[in-house]
Design a protein around this motif. Structure first.
Motif, mmCIF file in Angstrom:
data_model
loop_
_atom_site.group_PDB
_atom_site.id
_atom_site.type_symbol
_atom_site.label_atom_id
_atom_site.label_comp_id
_atom_site.label_asym_id
_atom_site.label_seq_id
_atom_site.Cartn_x
_atom_site.Cartn_y
_atom_site.Cartn_z
ATOM 1 N N SER A 145 22.992 38.925 4.969
ATOM 2 C CA SER A 145 24.150 38.661 5.829
ATOM 3 C C SER A 145 24.053 39.420 7.152
ATOM 4 O O SER A 145 24.402 38.878 8.208
ATOM 5 C CB SER A 145 25.443 39.024 5.106
ATOM 6 N N ILE A 146 23.566 40.635 7.107
ATOM 7 C CA ILE A 146 23.447 41.431 8.334
ATOM 8 C C ILE A 146 22.322 40.885 9.203
ATOM 9 O O ILE A 146 22.490 40.713 10.418
ATOM 10 C CB ILE A 146 23.203 42.912 7.992
ATOM 11 N N LEU A 174 33.296 43.947 13.546
ATOM 12 C CA LEU A 174 33.222 44.534 14.879
ATOM 13 C C LEU A 174 32.009 43.999 15.631
ATOM 14 O O LEU A 174 32.118 43.577 16.785
ATOM 15 C CB LEU A 174 33.159 46.062 14.774
ATOM 16 N N ALA A 175 30.861 43.965 14.967
ATOM 17 C CA ALA A 175 29.643 43.456 15.606
ATOM 18 C C ALA A 175 29.806 41.990 16.007
ATOM 19 O O ALA A 175 29.454 41.595 17.128
ATOM 20 C CB ALA A 175 28.450 43.619 14.663
ATOM 21 N N ALA A 176 30.354 41.179 15.100
ATOM 22 C CA ALA A 176 30.546 39.751 15.394
ATOM 23 C C ALA A 176 31.531 39.554 16.544
ATOM 24 O O ALA A 176 31.343 38.673 17.398
ATOM 25 C CB ALA A 176 31.027 39.020 14.144
ATOM 26 N N LYS A 194 22.711 39.371 12.941
ATOM 27 C CA LYS A 194 21.966 39.946 14.064
ATOM 28 C C LYS A 194 21.070 38.870 14.695
ATOM 29 O O LYS A 194 20.954 38.788 15.915
ATOM 30 C CB LYS A 194 21.145 41.145 13.616
ATOM 31 N N GLY A 195 20.475 38.027 13.857
ATOM 32 C CA GLY A 195 19.677 36.918 14.380
ATOM 33 C C GLY A 195 20.525 35.964 15.199
ATOM 34 O O GLY A 195 20.127 35.508 16.277
ATOM 35 N N ARG A 209 14.309 34.525 15.567
ATOM 36 C CA ARG A 209 13.512 33.867 14.525
ATOM 37 C C ARG A 209 13.046 34.815 13.409
ATOM 38 O O ARG A 209 13.277 34.535 12.221
ATOM 39 C CB ARG A 209 12.327 33.150 15.170
ATOM 40 N N PRO A 210 12.391 35.956 13.730
ATOM 41 C CA PRO A 210 11.927 36.813 12.625
ATOM 42 C C PRO A 210 13.064 37.379 11.766
ATOM 43 O O PRO A 210 12.925 37.508 10.549
ATOM 44 C CB PRO A 210 11.156 37.941 13.315
ATOM 45 N N LEU A 211 14.180 37.696 12.397
ATOM 46 C CA LEU A 211 15.330 38.197 11.635
ATOM 47 C C LEU A 211 15.857 37.126 10.691
ATOM 48 O O LEU A 211 16.186 37.406 9.533
ATOM 49 C CB LEU A 211 16.440 38.652 12.586
ATOM 50 N N LEU A 212 15.934 35.902 11.179
ATOM 51 C CA LEU A 212 16.447 34.809 10.359
ATOM 52 C C LEU A 212 15.469 34.435 9.246
ATOM 53 O O LEU A 212 15.902 34.102 8.130
ATOM 54 C CB LEU A 212 16.785 33.606 11.231
#
Length: 155
Positions: free
Chosen positions: A111-112, A82-84, A116-117, A130-133
């Motif tokens: 994966s999440i 759903l998010a994607a 999100k990144g 960047r920080p999320l990834l």
């Protein structure tokens, strides 16, 4: 290039969920009929959503994943789909809500965080991506999709 990697990653994730659905041999007899029906509807909607997403039909994918989430709210694959789908439709506020729900439900999984990144990459916000990834990469250092997404934030 990043978009095709993202689609390939999602297709792979959903292929795994489809394999799990096909191997279902028996229903839990302790559940009442409505719970069994909801689980069936949720898994069916998840499979349909995955097919639509892989075909690039993001509006239909969103509808199917939303039905899966409504039928089985604890299904993290449905929430991720759903998010994607929301991301691909440019409905980023709704994507953020779905990712936030997933993070509360599942914790900070690679994966999440990667998805999100990537959502922030789609918006052109590399400073938030960047920080999320980097966090995702720390959790899954061998994941080439995360590495590719990180490269997108630097170029």
């Amino acid at each position: 290039m990043g978009l095709s990697l993202f689609r390939a990653a999602c297709a792979g994730l959903f292929a795994l969920s489809l394999a799990g659905c096909q191997s279902l041999t028996a229903l839990d007899t302790k559940q009442d009929d409505s719970a069994t029906y909801q689980g069936f509807v949720g898994q069916n909607a998840l499979a349909v959503g995955a097919k639509h997403y892989a075909a690039g039909n993001f509006g239909l994918a969103e509808k199917s994943f939303r039905a899966a989430v409504e039928a089985t709210p604890a299904n993290s694959r449905a929430w991720l789909g759903l998010a994607a789908s929301y991301d691909q439709l440019g409905r980023y506020e709704l994507a953020d809500r779905a990712y936030d729900h997933l993070l509360k439900q599942e914790g900070r999984k690679a994966s999440i965080l990667n998805n999100k990144g990537y959502s922030y990459i789609l918006r052109g916000d590399m400073d938030k991506a960047r920080p999320l990834l980097h966090e995702a990469q720390a959790l899954a250092p061998e994941n080439t999709i995360i590495s590719g997404n990180l490269q997108l934030t630097e170029g």
